[in-house]
Design an enzyme around this catalytic site. Sequence first.
Site, PDB file in Angstrom:
ATOM      1  N   ASN A 281     -22.151   8.465  28.451  1.00  0.00           N
ATOM      2  CA  ASN A 281     -21.499   7.351  27.746  1.00  0.00           C
ATOM      3  C   ASN A 281     -20.357   7.785  26.825  1.00  0.00           C
ATOM      4  O   ASN A 281     -19.425   7.016  26.609  1.00  0.00           O
ATOM      5  CB  ASN A 281     -22.566   6.603  26.928  1.00  0.00           C
ATOM      6  CG  ASN A 281     -21.964   5.667  25.898  1.00  0.00           C
ATOM      7  OD1 ASN A 281     -21.327   4.677  26.257  1.00  0.00           O
ATOM      8  ND2 ASN A 281     -22.125   5.989  24.623  1.00  0.00           N
TER       9      ASN A 281
ATOM     10  N   TYR B 295      -5.672   9.626  28.385  1.00  0.00           N
ATOM     11  CA  TYR B 295      -7.026   9.010  28.373  1.00  0.00           C
ATOM     12  C   TYR B 295      -7.277   8.300  29.699  1.00  0.00           C
ATOM     13  O   TYR B 295      -8.333   8.448  30.319  1.00  0.00           O
ATOM     14  CB  TYR B 295      -7.077   8.023  27.208  1.00  0.00           C
ATOM     15  CG  TYR B 295      -8.223   7.045  27.202  1.00  0.00           C
ATOM     16  CD1 TYR B 295      -9.513   7.447  26.880  1.00  0.00           C
ATOM     17  CD2 TYR B 295      -7.999   5.687  27.483  1.00  0.00           C
ATOM     18  CE1 TYR B 295     -10.557   6.529  26.849  1.00  0.00           C
ATOM     19  CE2 TYR B 295      -9.033   4.773  27.449  1.00  0.00           C
ATOM     20  CZ  TYR B 295     -10.309   5.192  27.133  1.00  0.00           C
ATOM     21  OH  TYR B 295     -11.343   4.287  27.092  1.00  0.00           O
TER      22      TYR B 295
ATOM     23  N   ALA C 283      -5.862   8.890  32.569  1.00  0.00           N
ATOM     24  CA  ALA C 283      -5.957   9.869  33.663  1.00  0.00           C
ATOM     25  C   ALA C 283      -7.348  10.496  33.708  1.00  0.00           C
ATOM     26  O   ALA C 283      -7.941  10.636  34.784  1.00  0.00           O
ATOM     27  CB  ALA C 283      -4.895  10.952  33.488  1.00  0.00           C
TER      28      ALA C 283
HETATM   29  N1  LIG Z   1     -15.012  -0.095  23.014  1.00  0.00           N
HETATM   30  C1  LIG Z   1     -14.318  -0.464  24.097  1.00  0.00           C
HETATM   31  O1  LIG Z   1     -13.673  -1.532  24.138  1.00  0.00           O
HETATM   32  C2  LIG Z   1     -14.293   0.419  25.295  1.00  0.00           C
HETATM   33  C3  LIG Z   1     -13.395   0.087  26.306  1.00  0.00           C
HETATM   34  C4  LIG Z   1     -13.346   0.897  27.423  1.00  0.00           C
HETATM   35  C5  LIG Z   1     -14.195   1.989  27.523  1.00  0.00           C
HETATM   36  N2  LIG Z   1     -15.058   2.289  26.534  1.00  0.00           N
HETATM   37  C6  LIG Z   1     -15.916   3.462  26.689  1.00  0.00           C
HETATM   38  O2  LIG Z   1     -17.265   3.143  26.405  1.00  0.00           O
HETATM   39  C7  LIG Z   1     -17.934   4.302  25.883  1.00  0.00           C
HETATM   40  C8  LIG Z   1     -18.628   3.934  24.591  1.00  0.00           C
HETATM   41  O3  LIG Z   1     -17.654   3.388  23.715  1.00  0.00           O
HETATM   42  P1  LIG Z   1     -18.073   2.652  22.368  1.00  0.00           P
HETATM   43  O4  LIG Z   1     -16.965   1.723  22.050  1.00  0.00           O
HETATM   44  O5  LIG Z   1     -19.462   2.141  22.441  1.00  0.00           O
HETATM   45  O6  LIG Z   1     -18.004   3.895  21.354  1.00  0.00           O
HETATM   46  P2  LIG Z   1     -18.424   3.973  19.819  1.00  0.00           P
HETATM   47  O7  LIG Z   1     -17.444   4.897  19.181  1.00  0.00           O
HETATM   48  O8  LIG Z   1     -18.579   2.614  19.249  1.00  0.00           O
HETATM   49  O9  LIG Z   1     -19.859   4.683  19.876  1.00  0.00           O
HETATM   50  C9  LIG Z   1     -19.958   5.971  20.389  1.00  0.00           C
HETATM   51  C10 LIG Z   1     -21.263   6.632  19.975  1.00  0.00           C
HETATM   52  O10 LIG Z   1     -21.167   7.980  20.462  1.00  0.00           O
HETATM   53  C11 LIG Z   1     -21.289   8.893  19.389  1.00  0.00           C
HETATM   54  N3  LIG Z   1     -20.398  10.014  19.626  1.00  0.00           N
HETATM   55  C12 LIG Z   1     -19.039  10.028  19.509  1.00  0.00           C
HETATM   56  N4  LIG Z   1     -18.571  11.241  19.830  1.00  0.00           N
HETATM   57  C13 LIG Z   1     -19.645  12.009  20.167  1.00  0.00           C
HETATM   58  C14 LIG Z   1     -19.791  13.343  20.573  1.00  0.00           C
HETATM   59  N5  LIG Z   1     -18.736  14.152  20.701  1.00  0.00           N
HETATM   60  N6  LIG Z   1     -21.034  13.804  20.838  1.00  0.00           N
HETATM   61  C15 LIG Z   1     -22.123  12.990  20.709  1.00  0.00           C
HETATM   62  N7  LIG Z   1     -22.025  11.716  20.305  1.00  0.00           N
HETATM   63  C16 LIG Z   1     -20.806  11.224  20.042  1.00  0.00           C
HETATM   64  C17 LIG Z   1     -20.917   8.106  18.132  1.00  0.00           C
HETATM   65  O11 LIG Z   1     -21.546   8.663  16.976  1.00  0.00           O
HETATM   66  C18 LIG Z   1     -21.436   6.711  18.470  1.00  0.00           C
HETATM   67  O12 LIG Z   1     -22.800   6.545  18.119  1.00  0.00           O
HETATM   68  C19 LIG Z   1     -16.845   5.369  25.729  1.00  0.00           C
HETATM   69  O13 LIG Z   1     -16.864   6.218  26.871  1.00  0.00           O
HETATM   70  C20 LIG Z   1     -15.561   4.583  25.717  1.00  0.00           C
HETATM   71  O14 LIG Z   1     -14.432   5.307  26.168  1.00  0.00           O
HETATM   72  C21 LIG Z   1     -15.133   1.531  25.416  1.00  0.00           C
END
Ligand SMILES: NC(=O)c1ccc[n+]([C@@H]2O[C@H](COP(=O)([O-])OP(=O)(O)OC[C@H]3O[C@@H](n4cnc5c(N)ncnc54)[C@H](O)[C@@H]3O)[C@@H](O)[C@H]2O)c1
Length: 275
Positions: free
Chosen positions: A94, A160, A162
Site C-alpha cells: 500500500n 511518480y 512513471a
Molecule cells: N490519497 C489519494 O488520493 C491517492 C490517490 C492515488 C493513489 N494513492 C495511493 O494510495 C496509497 C495510500 O495512500 P494514502 O493516501 O492512504 O496515504 P497516507 O499518507 O494517508 O497513509 C499512508 C500510511 O503509510 C504510512 N507510511 C508512509 N510512508 C511509509 C513508509 N516509508 N514505511 C511505512 N509506512 C509508511 C503512513 O504513516 C500512513 O499511516 C499510496 O500508495 C498512494 O500513492 C492515494
Amino acid sequence: MADGLLAGRVAVVTGGAGGIGGATTRRLAAEGATVVVNDADEARLAATVDDVAAAAGGRAVPVPGDIRLTTTVTELADTAHGVAGGRVDILVNNVGDYRPNGRFLRTTEEDWAALHAINLEHVLRCTRALAPTMVERGTGSIVNVSTVEASRGIPANAVYSAYNAAVEAFTRSLAVELGGDGVRVNAIAPDLADTLQTPADTMLRGRDPALVRSWVPLARFGEPDDYADVILFLASDLSRFVTGHVIPVDGGTRAASGWYRRADGRGWTNLPDQP
Ligand SMILES: NC(=O)c1ccc[n+]([C@@H]2O[C@H](COP(=O)([O-])OP(=O)(O)OC[C@H]3O[C@@H](n4cnc5c(N)ncnc54)[C@H](O)[C@@H]3O)[C@@H](O)[C@H]2O)c1
C-alpha cells in the site's frame, strides 16, 4: 476462530495504520484475518492495533518501521511467517507517495531515487519476501496500490506517474507468471482519497465543495473504506477468477477524463473555460 470472509487467513499490509492502509487493516481484520501491519508512524500503528483489538474479528500484529529499508521488509516477512506456521495468504503493498513533486525539468536525480524508493522498490522487495511461501502453499493474493495517475497524464508528477505505471506492469506480468502457482496479483488505482496524504479540505483549498460534482461523476471525494472494500474483494475468494487487473477506485474520474459537469448544472462540457 473469528468468522468472516478471511477467517483463519494471514494478511500483510504496508503503511497499514493510516489512510487507505488503515482502513484496509481494519476491514481485513473485521473479516477474520490476522493482519501483520507495518507502518513508519509508531503512535498511529499502536492506535490501529488497539482499534482492531477492540473490534470483533481477527487481530493485528504490529511491525513498526520504514518499508523502504530492507531490514523492515525482513522483519515484516519474519513476523508474518511466524504468525501461523509460515502461512501468509494476502499481501497488500500500500505505501506510496507523490512527493517530492514539481516540474520535471526542475527535478533532480535524488528526487527520482526518492520516488522510486517510496513507490516501487519496496513493492518488489515485499513481494519477493512474501510470495515464495504463497507459491509453496499454492494459494495467495497480492494487491498493489497504484494510482489513476499511472494511466492518465498528471503535470508536475511525471516520475511518480512513471513508477506507478511500473507497479501496474509488474502486477500484470507477475499475475501471468504466478497464476499457475495459485497466486493472484491485482491492483487498485485510487483517485481523490480523503486521507492524511491528500486531505479533501487541503485539496479543495477554499473552493466550493459543491463543485466536486463538476469533475467527479460520483460527486464526492473517496473515503478510506471505499478503497479498502475493493482491496478486500481482491484479497478474498470473491475475486478467485480475477488476476492481472487494475481496478480504478476513483468515483468515475478516469471514465470522465476531459469531461466536466457544468458549474451551472446544465449538462457537461469538455471545454476548460466554464465560469
Ligand atoms: N490519497 C489519494 O488520493 C491517492 C490517490 C492515488 C493513489 N494513492 C495511493 O494510495 C496509497 C495510500 O495512500 P494514502 O493516501 O492512504 O496515504 P497516507 O499518507 O494517508 O497513509 C499512508 C500510511 O503509510 C504510512 N507510511 C508512509 N510512508 C511509509 C513508509 N516509508 N514505511 C511505512 N509506512 C509508511 C503512513 O504513516 C500512513 O499511516 C499510496 O500508495 C498512494 O500513492 C492515494
